[in-house]
Structures are given as C-alpha cells and as structure tokens.
Motif scaffolding. Structure first.
Motif, PDB file in Angstrom:
ATOM      1  N   THR A  46      14.212   9.046  -0.305  1.00  0.00           N
ATOM      2  CA  THR A  46      13.402   8.377   0.710  1.00  0.00           C
ATOM      3  C   THR A  46      13.224   9.262   1.935  1.00  0.00           C
ATOM      4  O   THR A  46      12.123   9.408   2.463  1.00  0.00           O
ATOM      5  N   ARG A  78      11.879   2.539  -7.765  1.00  0.00           N
ATOM      6  CA  ARG A  78      10.473   2.703  -7.371  1.00  0.00           C
ATOM      7  C   ARG A  78      10.134   1.827  -6.167  1.00  0.00           C
ATOM      8  O   ARG A  78       9.449   2.260  -5.245  1.00  0.00           O
ATOM      9  N   TYR A  79      10.614   0.607  -6.186  1.00  0.00           N
ATOM     10  CA  TYR A  79      10.371  -0.342  -5.097  1.00  0.00           C
ATOM     11  C   TYR A  79      10.965   0.167  -3.782  1.00  0.00           C
ATOM     12  O   TYR A  79      10.333   0.059  -2.726  1.00  0.00           O
ATOM     13  N   ARG A  82       9.028   3.772  -2.807  1.00  0.00           N
ATOM     14  CA  ARG A  82       7.576   3.732  -2.604  1.00  0.00           C
ATOM     15  C   ARG A  82       7.149   3.669  -1.133  1.00  0.00           C
ATOM     16  O   ARG A  82       6.249   4.411  -0.724  1.00  0.00           O
ATOM     17  N   ALA A  85       7.165   7.037   0.443  1.00  0.00           N
ATOM     18  CA  ALA A  85       6.300   8.019  -0.203  1.00  0.00           C
ATOM     19  C   ALA A  85       4.872   7.980   0.332  1.00  0.00           C
ATOM     20  O   ALA A  85       4.227   9.020   0.432  1.00  0.00           O
TER      21      ALA A  85
END
Length: 170
Positions: A46, A78-79, A82, A85
C-alpha cells in the motif's frame, strides 16, 4: 529512482526462490522488496503504491489449500490495496499453500534434490506443507535455501513451469 515494477514478498527466502526461478529478464526488470512477514506485506504494498506510484506484484503464501479461503485472501488483499493504487496497476499472487511448493512442481526432480524417494503419503503431505517437509527431509532449517542454491539451470527450467512462476513471468 528506478522505474522498475515492484515485486513484494513476505521474506528473504521467498525473494531468493523467485530470483532463482523467474526468467533472468524478469528478475533484472523488477525491484524485489522484502516485507517482514505476512502481515507487513499488505502495508508495504500500500505504501509503495501510494508513494512511489509504480506497478506492483504482491506474492503471499495462502497458508492453506482450501480454495474458498485462498480466494478470500486474494479478495481481501485486493480490497485493502486498491485504494492506494488508484490507477497504478497491481496484481496479487498467492502461493498455495506456501511459496516453497514451486520446488515440488516435479516429483522426480524434488526427490533427487532432497536425496530421497518419497512414498505417496509422504508426497501428499509434502504438498500440504512444503516448507516443513523440505526442512524435515533435508534435516536443517536452511534446507530450502540449500536446495535453491543447488538448482542447476535445467532444474530451474523445469520448475519455471509451475503455474505461479508462469503467471509471475507473464
């Protein structure tokens, strides 16, 4: 600052395994980043995505062979990653059950590397807990590293056919 994509892994040994098994051009074109364990991986990924804004691949152990738990882990990572990102590409790769399973891709090669014929039961148990099996078979906690260091180029070529290595190479 380099523009190479990041490959974030849980530990030093994971990085060494991937550096040995991924094609040379992939290794040269990638910056390996080692987290200090499974809990640090998501945080580090992250931070890198949010601050450095470079593509990133995240490789983690599933620590299970249960498909629904594996998928849950992928979805959760992913959650969590994301939002940091934004529009920077990232991917999550999960080694089932552990990254060391790539060393078991070919049974005859693995048996040669550990110097022992395995019964079918021993083989099935090794696939369920590869890290523990390798250390038990080789007889030391540095057994995995010794195997990685002893891999000939032809051995590495065989192990590159493991789905995880193929996916990362692509």
């Amino acid at each position: 600052m380099s523009g190479k994509p990041y490959l974030v892994v849980e530990g030093e040994l994971d990085a060494r395994i991937l550096q040995r098994l991924l094609p040379v051009d992939v290794v040269r074109g990638t910056e390996f980043v080692v987290a200090q364990g499974s809990y640090a991986v998501q945080s580090l990924a992250t931070t890198l995505l949010g601050v450095r804004r470079r593509p990133l691949a995240l490789v983690v152990d599933a620590d299970t062979t249960n498909p629904s738990i594996v998928q849950e882990k992928v979805d959760l990572l992913r959650y969590l990653v994301r939002p940091a990102a934004g529009n920077v590409p990232f991917a999550v790769f999960v080694a089932v059950p552990q990254i060391e399973v790539v060393l078991l891709h070919d049974r005859s090669l693995f048996e040669r590397l550990v110097g022992k014929q395995l019964s079918d039961l021993e083989w099935r148990l090794a696939l369920l807990s590869p890290k523990e099996a390798i250390n038990d078979l080789v007889g030391s906690s540095t057994g995995i590293e010794a195997i990685v260091l002893s891999l000939a180029d032809e051995d590495a070529k065989v192990l590159r056919q493991h789905p995880l290595i193929k996916e990362l190479s692509d």
